[in-house]
Design an enzyme around this catalytic site. Structure first.
Site, PDB file in Angstrom:
ATOM      1  N   TRP A 168       0.799  -1.224   0.000  1.00  0.00           N
ATOM      2  CA  TRP A 168       0.000   0.000   0.000  1.00  0.00           C
ATOM      3  C   TRP A 168       0.833   1.276   0.000  1.00  0.00           C
ATOM      4  O   TRP A 168       0.314   2.355  -0.208  1.00  0.00           O
ATOM      5  CB  TRP A 168      -0.907   0.016   1.242  1.00  0.00           C
ATOM      6  CG  TRP A 168      -0.178  -0.395   2.496  1.00  0.00           C
ATOM      7  CD1 TRP A 168      -0.195  -1.649   3.050  1.00  0.00           C
ATOM      8  CD2 TRP A 168       0.704   0.389   3.318  1.00  0.00           C
ATOM      9  NE1 TRP A 168       0.618  -1.684   4.168  1.00  0.00           N
ATOM     10  CE2 TRP A 168       1.186  -0.444   4.356  1.00  0.00           C
ATOM     11  CE3 TRP A 168       1.136   1.718   3.274  1.00  0.00           C
ATOM     12  CZ2 TRP A 168       2.067  -0.004   5.333  1.00  0.00           C
ATOM     13  CZ3 TRP A 168       2.021   2.158   4.248  1.00  0.00           C
ATOM     14  CH2 TRP A 168       2.472   1.306   5.256  1.00  0.00           C
ATOM     15  N   LYS A 192      -2.331  -8.144  -8.034  1.00  0.00           N
ATOM     16  CA  LYS A 192      -3.072  -8.275  -6.774  1.00  0.00           C
ATOM     17  C   LYS A 192      -2.854  -6.953  -6.046  1.00  0.00           C
ATOM     18  O   LYS A 192      -1.796  -6.705  -5.476  1.00  0.00           O
ATOM     19  CB  LYS A 192      -2.512  -9.443  -5.965  1.00  0.00           C
ATOM     20  CG  LYS A 192      -3.503 -10.098  -5.016  1.00  0.00           C
ATOM     21  CD  LYS A 192      -4.052  -9.177  -3.954  1.00  0.00           C
ATOM     22  CE  LYS A 192      -3.236  -9.190  -2.689  1.00  0.00           C
ATOM     23  NZ  LYS A 192      -3.655  -8.151  -1.741  1.00  0.00           N
ATOM     24  N   SER A 194      -3.218  -3.915  -3.283  1.00  0.00           N
ATOM     25  CA  SER A 194      -3.257  -3.935  -1.820  1.00  0.00           C
ATOM     26  C   SER A 194      -4.694  -3.733  -1.346  1.00  0.00           C
ATOM     27  O   SER A 194      -5.400  -2.838  -1.813  1.00  0.00           O
ATOM     28  CB  SER A 194      -2.380  -2.822  -1.265  1.00  0.00           C
ATOM     29  OG  SER A 194      -2.674  -2.671   0.111  1.00  0.00           O
ATOM     30  N   GLU A 195      -5.085  -4.539  -0.390  1.00  0.00           N
ATOM     31  CA  GLU A 195      -6.431  -4.413   0.178  1.00  0.00           C
ATOM     32  C   GLU A 195      -6.594  -3.116   0.964  1.00  0.00           C
ATOM     33  O   GLU A 195      -7.704  -2.675   1.229  1.00  0.00           O
ATOM     34  CB  GLU A 195      -6.760  -5.633   1.054  1.00  0.00           C
ATOM     35  CG  GLU A 195      -5.866  -5.845   2.281  1.00  0.00           C
ATOM     36  CD  GLU A 195      -4.590  -6.653   1.976  1.00  0.00           C
ATOM     37  OE1 GLU A 195      -3.997  -6.452   0.904  1.00  0.00           O
ATOM     38  OE2 GLU A 195      -4.195  -7.475   2.835  1.00  0.00           O
ATOM     39  N   GLU A 266      10.884  -7.880  -3.554  1.00  0.00           N
ATOM     40  CA  GLU A 266      11.377  -6.594  -3.036  1.00  0.00           C
ATOM     41  C   GLU A 266      10.816  -6.486  -1.624  1.00  0.00           C
ATOM     42  O   GLU A 266       9.617  -6.278  -1.449  1.00  0.00           O
ATOM     43  CB  GLU A 266      10.884  -5.428  -3.902  1.00  0.00           C
ATOM     44  CG  GLU A 266      11.461  -5.393  -5.302  1.00  0.00           C
ATOM     45  CD  GLU A 266      12.946  -5.065  -5.341  1.00  0.00           C
ATOM     46  OE1 GLU A 266      13.513  -4.670  -4.310  1.00  0.00           O
ATOM     47  OE2 GLU A 266      13.536  -5.233  -6.413  1.00  0.00           O
ATOM     48  N   GLY A 268      11.877  -5.731   2.818  1.00  0.00           N
ATOM     49  CA  GLY A 268      12.096  -4.596   3.718  1.00  0.00           C
ATOM     50  C   GLY A 268      13.510  -4.061   3.725  1.00  0.00           C
ATOM     51  O   GLY A 268      14.366  -4.475   2.940  1.00  0.00           O
ATOM     52  N   CYS A 301      10.448   1.427   2.114  1.00  0.00           N
ATOM     53  CA  CYS A 301      11.420   0.340   2.312  1.00  0.00           C
ATOM     54  C   CYS A 301      12.847   0.863   2.321  1.00  0.00           C
ATOM     55  O   CYS A 301      13.714   0.293   2.957  1.00  0.00           O
ATOM     56  CB  CYS A 301      11.235  -0.692   1.212  1.00  0.00           C
ATOM     57  SG  CYS A 301      11.191   0.074  -0.401  1.00  0.00           S
ATOM     58  N   GLU A 403      12.974  -3.287  10.871  1.00  0.00           N
ATOM     59  CA  GLU A 403      12.257  -2.298  10.066  1.00  0.00           C
ATOM     60  C   GLU A 403      11.014  -1.846  10.827  1.00  0.00           C
ATOM     61  O   GLU A 403      10.208  -2.674  11.256  1.00  0.00           O
ATOM     62  CB  GLU A 403      11.833  -2.919   8.725  1.00  0.00           C
ATOM     63  CG  GLU A 403      11.135  -1.921   7.839  1.00  0.00           C
ATOM     64  CD  GLU A 403      10.659  -2.512   6.517  1.00  0.00           C
ATOM     65  OE1 GLU A 403       9.913  -3.500   6.547  1.00  0.00           O
ATOM     66  OE2 GLU A 403      11.038  -1.984   5.461  1.00  0.00           O
ATOM     67  N   GLY A 476      15.642  -8.965  -0.397  1.00  0.00           N
ATOM     68  CA  GLY A 476      14.957  -9.503  -1.568  1.00  0.00           C
ATOM     69  C   GLY A 476      15.843 -10.114  -2.619  1.00  0.00           C
ATOM     70  O   GLY A 476      17.058 -10.288  -2.435  1.00  0.00           O
TER      71      GLY A 476
HETATM   72  P1  NAD Z   1       2.535  -7.131   3.214  1.00  0.00           P
HETATM   73  O1  NAD Z   1       3.602  -8.131   3.005  1.00  0.00           O
HETATM   74  O2  NAD Z   1       1.635  -7.293   4.361  1.00  0.00           O
HETATM   75  O3  NAD Z   1       1.590  -7.090   1.927  1.00  0.00           O
HETATM   76  C1  NAD Z   1       2.097  -6.861   0.638  1.00  0.00           C
HETATM   77  C2  NAD Z   1       1.163  -7.498  -0.360  1.00  0.00           C
HETATM   78  O4  NAD Z   1       1.255  -8.912  -0.222  1.00  0.00           O
HETATM   79  C3  NAD Z   1      -0.302  -7.138  -0.137  1.00  0.00           C
HETATM   80  O5  NAD Z   1      -0.949  -7.001  -1.379  1.00  0.00           O
HETATM   81  C4  NAD Z   1      -0.823  -8.348   0.610  1.00  0.00           C
HETATM   82  O6  NAD Z   1      -2.203  -8.555   0.468  1.00  0.00           O
HETATM   83  C5  NAD Z   1      -0.019  -9.465  -0.043  1.00  0.00           C
HETATM   84  N1  NAD Z   1       0.120 -10.674   0.755  1.00  0.00           N
HETATM   85  C6  NAD Z   1       0.194 -10.780   2.108  1.00  0.00           C
HETATM   86  N2  NAD Z   1       0.310 -12.075   2.456  1.00  0.00           N
HETATM   87  C7  NAD Z   1       0.324 -12.799   1.316  1.00  0.00           C
HETATM   88  C8  NAD Z   1       0.415 -14.190   1.023  1.00  0.00           C
HETATM   89  N3  NAD Z   1       0.497 -15.106   1.981  1.00  0.00           N
HETATM   90  N4  NAD Z   1       0.427 -14.579  -0.271  1.00  0.00           N
HETATM   91  C9  NAD Z   1       0.348 -13.676  -1.252  1.00  0.00           C
HETATM   92  N5  NAD Z   1       0.219 -12.347  -1.040  1.00  0.00           N
HETATM   93  C10 NAD Z   1       0.220 -11.904   0.233  1.00  0.00           C
HETATM   94  O7  NAD Z   1       3.237  -5.704   3.209  1.00  0.00           O
HETATM   95  P2  NAD Z   1       2.567  -4.279   3.420  1.00  0.00           P
HETATM   96  O8  NAD Z   1       2.287  -4.102   4.864  1.00  0.00           O
HETATM   97  O9  NAD Z   1       1.459  -4.092   2.445  1.00  0.00           O
HETATM   98  O10 NAD Z   1       3.778  -3.316   2.978  1.00  0.00           O
HETATM   99  C11 NAD Z   1       4.820  -2.988   3.820  1.00  0.00           C
HETATM  100  C12 NAD Z   1       6.036  -3.835   3.538  1.00  0.00           C
HETATM  101  O11 NAD Z   1       6.402  -3.732   2.176  1.00  0.00           O
HETATM  102  C13 NAD Z   1       7.250  -3.376   4.310  1.00  0.00           C
HETATM  103  O12 NAD Z   1       7.902  -4.471   4.912  1.00  0.00           O
HETATM  104  C14 NAD Z   1       8.163  -2.763   3.259  1.00  0.00           C
HETATM  105  O13 NAD Z   1       9.504  -2.800   3.538  1.00  0.00           O
HETATM  106  C15 NAD Z   1       7.815  -3.553   2.057  1.00  0.00           C
HETATM  107  N6  NAD Z   1       8.138  -2.776   0.854  1.00  0.00           N
HETATM  108  C16 NAD Z   1       9.269  -3.089   0.138  1.00  0.00           C
HETATM  109  C17 NAD Z   1       9.613  -2.339  -0.975  1.00  0.00           C
HETATM  110  C18 NAD Z   1      10.837  -2.645  -1.791  1.00  0.00           C
HETATM  111  O14 NAD Z   1      10.924  -2.183  -2.922  1.00  0.00           O
HETATM  112  N7  NAD Z   1      11.797  -3.399  -1.294  1.00  0.00           N
HETATM  113  C19 NAD Z   1       8.826  -1.264  -1.357  1.00  0.00           C
HETATM  114  C20 NAD Z   1       7.697  -0.972  -0.593  1.00  0.00           C
HETATM  115  C21 NAD Z   1       7.359  -1.732   0.505  1.00  0.00           C
END
Ligand code: NAD
Length: 500
Positions: A168, A192, A194-195, A266, A268, A301, A403, A476
């Site tokens: 998100w 997919k 973000s919810e 990609e 944290g 991130c 993080e 990642g």
């Molecule tokens: P999250 O992992 O909770 O969710 C990310 C996405 O994955 C969402 O769409 C979620 O619905 C989906 N998801 C969750 N569990 C899943 C599963 N079991 N199978 C498939 N899909 C699943 O992360 P978040 O809270 O939405 O975002 C924050 C995180 O994202 C932080 O840890 C941040 O570091 C990371 N992030 C990394 C980068 C990068 O480029 N390295 C960029 C932005 C955010």
């Protein structure tokens, strides 16, 4: 076709509110909005009111989206690569033309300020489509000087249907980083969304679709365990590209392993920023604020969340940083004067608060909160936070190592260069790092030794088209944003050998 209960049609949408009316409770599949029976509440973080309900997709909805993408893929791959690129670039320009309404939508669903964050996110998203749109001709193979009796060559082929899972915090840029190269390479995609913040992503997909055959771009909305998991497990998904948390990334990687499909991750970060004794203090302070992504409430991130300042600059730096943070306006994300909006949701806010409480309870550590929280104006106070500096913290504190994904920055004093490089590298993450110095020798040495995929000197930029971006270690696998990312991650290489 638009089956939304509103009388508005997709082609007549012009405001953020119009977009919400047509996109609520829908996926975007095969060129049409498709209603989904189950719904999820999407909150507006600045008001804590339900902004709209979104589709709660599960296995059947994902299967329909993948089927549409699979049916569209051969025809899409048959279009000349350069022409595919031109279509993607044209879609990028169309997004620019409609950017203001989508920026407002993004600000409302994420709580990020429209002036400092959301307009910029739209601009980078469109730029990524234009950048990759120009790379269609680069899908080249090689001739191999193997043996005079044969003609040996390689070609690059699309993989098929790509499953793209996004978080998100910067949903549009992170989506475009995946789908722009995937599409130009001849793949079709199921995103997919973000919810927590699905609507701007759906809007951009609907705009893209105007320039592409139906089924090339599809979006499903739902949670991770139901919708995301259905996508990663689907037998017709040829590759999974994921941005999100380390915990979810591990699950996604395991799902890919079960079917032996490639996975890019990609994840944290806990990115260090090393300030040397000869650095330009004014630039360092500006760089710390932009690097820590305080205008994104630190929800990045690559946030420079560990700042190591040489002891000779430490006090002056701290004073100047605090003074500048104190002047920043925290408030309504839609107000043009606002620089800092809200945290995404109550769960994330509680996580950040827990880390601050740990720092607060650590003997000798100091917690400094900057700026003023907003009051009134129809805003709910729940998710606004002050930029927070944590000082005098032991290096092994979880606050210094994990993080946090919020506006919390740990600032440490250093005197020994070898020790600060070791401290910067003492992390399971390896996403980004910066070093601030006027010495070329020091800059070259630090860039060589810092264990991160994206290392910058005297600046702290975010992801840029044409610069390969991706982390080492637990941050990642794989690269994004570059030509290399398109070739390595969205094509497969075939070797062809012909006897003469
Ligand atoms: P999250 O992992 O909770 O969710 C990310 C996405 O994955 C969402 O769409 C979620 O619905 C989906 N998801 C969750 N569990 C899943 C599963 N079991 N199978 C498939 N899909 C699943 O992360 P978040 O809270 O939405 O975002 C924050 C995180 O994202 C932080 O840890 C941040 O570091 C990371 N992030 C990394 C980068 C990068 O480029 N390295 C960029 C932005 C955010």
């Amino acid at each position: 076709m638009n089956t939304s209960p509103t009388s508005l049609r997709l082609e007549d949408v012009s405001t953020a509110e119009d977009w919400l009316a047509v996109l609520a409770d829908h996926n975007f599949v095969d060129g049409a909005l498709v209603p989904v029976p189950g719904t999820l509440d999407v909150m507006e973080p600045a008001t804590m009111q339900v902004l709209a309900t979104a589709a709660a997709s599960g296995q059947p909805e994902v299967a329909a989206a993948v089927a549409a993408a699979k049916a569209a893929q051969p025809g899409w791959a048959d279009i000349a690569a350069r022409k595919r690129g031109k279509m993607i670039a044209e879609a990028g320009r169309a997004i620019t033309a409609e950017a203001e309404a989508i920026a407002k939508l993004l600000a409302r669903e994420t709580g990020k300020a429209i002036a400092t964050e959301c307009r910029g996110e739209l601009a980078v998203s469109a730029d990524l489509l234009e950048f990759y749109g120009g790379l269609g001709s680069e899908l080249k193979g090689e001739t191999v000087p193997f043996d005079p009796s044969v003609f040996a060559t390689t070609t690059r082929e699309p993989l098929g249907v790509i499953g793209a899972i996004v978080p998100w915090n910067v949903p549009l840029v992170l989506t475009m980083l995946k789908i722009a190269p995937a599409l130009v390479a001849g793949n079709t995609v199921v995103i997919k969304a973000s919810e927590e913040a699905p609507f701007a992503t759906l809007a951009c997909a609907a705009i893209l679709d105007r320039y592409l055959p139906n089924g090339v771009v599809n979006v499903v909305v739902g949670d991770g365990p139901n919708c995301g998991a259905a996508l990663t497990a689907h037998p017709d998904i040829a590759k999974i590209t994921f941005t999100g948390s380390e915990a979810a990334g591990r699950i996604v990687y395991q799902e890919g392993a079960k079917r032996i499909v490639p996975v890019s991750l990609e994840l944290g970060g806990k990115s260090p920023m090393i300030v040397c004794e000869d650095a330009n203090l004014e630039k360092v302070v500006t760089g710390a604020i932009s690097g820590m992504r305080f205008t994104r409430q630190g929800q990045s991130c690559t946030a420079a969340s560990r700042i190591y300042v040489h002891e000779t600059l430490y006090d002056t730096f701290l004073e100047a940083l605090q003074a500048q943070l104190d002047t920043m306006t925290i408030g309504d994300p839609l107000d043009e004067a606002t620089q800092i909006g809200t945290i995404i949701n109550a769960k994330q806010k509680a996580t950040i608060d827990r880390y601050i409480a740990v720092a607060d309870a650590t003997p000798g550590a100091r917690v400094v909160q900057c700026g003023t929280l907003p009051t009134g104006g129809g805003l709910a106070p729940d998710l606004f936070m002050q930029p927070t500096l944590i000082l005098d913290l032991p290096e092994d504190s979880p606050v210094a190592r994990e993080e946090i994904f919020g506006p919390v920055c740990v600032i440490q004093k250093w005197s020994d260069y070898e020790a600060v490089i070791a401290a910067a590298n003492d992390s399971d993450y390896g996403l980004a790092a910066t070093v601030w110095t006027d010495s070329l020798t020091r800059a070259l040495d630090a860039t060589k030794r810092l264990n991160a995929g994206y290392v910058q000197v005297n600046q702290n930029l975010t992801i840029q088209p044409n610069l390969s971006y991706g982390g080492f270690g637990n941050s990642g696998l794989g690269k994004e944003a570059s030509l290399e990312a398109m070739l390595e991650h969205f094509t497969r290489k075939k070797t062809i050998v012909m006897a003469m």
